[in-house]
Design an enzyme around this catalytic site. Structure first.
Site, PDB file in Angstrom:
ATOM      1  N   SER A  38      31.121  67.428 -10.876  1.00 21.52           N
ATOM      2  CA  SER A  38      30.041  66.670 -10.253  1.00 21.52           C
ATOM      3  C   SER A  38      28.746  67.470 -10.302  1.00 21.52           C
ATOM      4  CB  SER A  38      30.420  66.308  -8.817  1.00 21.52           C
ATOM      5  OG  SER A  38      29.554  65.324  -8.308  1.00 21.52           O
ATOM      6  N   ASN A  39      27.780  67.134  -9.475  1.00 20.91           N
ATOM      7  CA  ASN A  39      26.476  67.817  -9.443  1.00 20.91           C
ATOM      8  C   ASN A  39      25.897  67.697  -8.032  1.00 20.91           C
ATOM      9  OD1 ASN A  39      24.664  65.363  -9.276  1.00 20.91           O
ATOM     10  ND2 ASN A  39      25.880  64.884 -11.083  1.00 20.91           N
TER      11      ASN A  39
END
Ligand code: CTP
Length: 211
Positions: free
Chosen positions: A21-22
């Site tokens: 993810s981020n």
């Protein structure tokens, strides 16, 4: 007008307890949804996993992965892709471009891992959806204007909101942003540092000119 706004990160699961993810918090997208609803527009907010309250008057659809986000956007679009009544799409989501080639149904044990994770490309949501009125974002770490102009052409967008996430007060997890509006006619308008809500209101005003 109808608005479809994508927001937040996507998660691409490796197994039930691990994902790629981020750091997107969804703030920019939630601000756009709020600003559009405040102007009396009908808003569908398609959001990845975030810890934010749904703005008043906004219909929210929660998703996890990029593929789920694409399906939810297509669902919200329905048949109305072009012409009168067609929505505006504002894509603020930080979509993961790649996902693990396989997602294990059970938690992987370290003894079963090789140290190599094979990835496959995710669909580009903004490029895939057939809609005449698309606004994108370009979070860059340098040369934001040139990259934004490229994305505007390649994804067939009316405008790209460009920002350099390495600048102070811009990017992930802060309530302000310093952006430039890069439009399909090649023009670029640099805005001063302002709150994400103020940026959102400017985006909505621009979207209204596309009607
Ligand atoms: N976007 C999308 N689906 C993806 C990737 C990006 O809808 N799979 C949208 C984002 O929401 C944003 C715009 O496309 O509005 C640009 O996203 P960005 O990650 O900056 O661009 P990429 O196309 O992934 O380009 P690159 O990796 O070359 O920077």
């Amino acid at each position: 007008m109808r608005f479809i706004v994508t927001a937040g990160p996507t998660r691409e699961h490796i197994d039930p307890v691990r994902f790629l993810s981020n750091p997107s918090t969804g703030r920019m997208g939630f601000a756009v949804a709020r600003a559009a609803a405040e102007r009396g527009h009908e808003v569908t907010l398609v959001s990845g996993p975030v810890a934010l309250k749904t703005p008043k008057g906004v219909t929210r659809v929660d998703v996890t992965s990029a593929r789920e986000m694409l399906a939810a956007v297509e669902d919200a679009l329905g048949d109305a892709q072009d012409g009168a009544g067609a929505p505006v799409i504002v894509a603020t989501a930080a979509v993961a471009d790649w996902r693990p080639a396989q997602t294990a149904a059970k938690k992987l044990k370290k003894r079963d891992m090789t140290g190599v994770l094979r990835l496959v490309r995710n669909p580009d949501i903004l490029k895939t959806v057939k809609c005449a009125r698309k606004i994108g974002f370009a979070a860059e770490t340098g040369d934001a204007l040139a990259e934004a102009a490229r994305k505007c052409r390649e994804k067939g967008l009316a405008m790209v909101v460009a920002n350099d996430v390495t600048e102070k007060g811009a990017g992930f997890g802060v309530s302000t942003n310093r952006v430039a509006f890069v439009k399909s006619d090649g023009s670029a308008e640099r805005l001063p540092l302002m709150s994400k809500l103020a940026v959102a209101r400017r985006i909505v005003r621009f979207a209204e000119t596309l009607a």
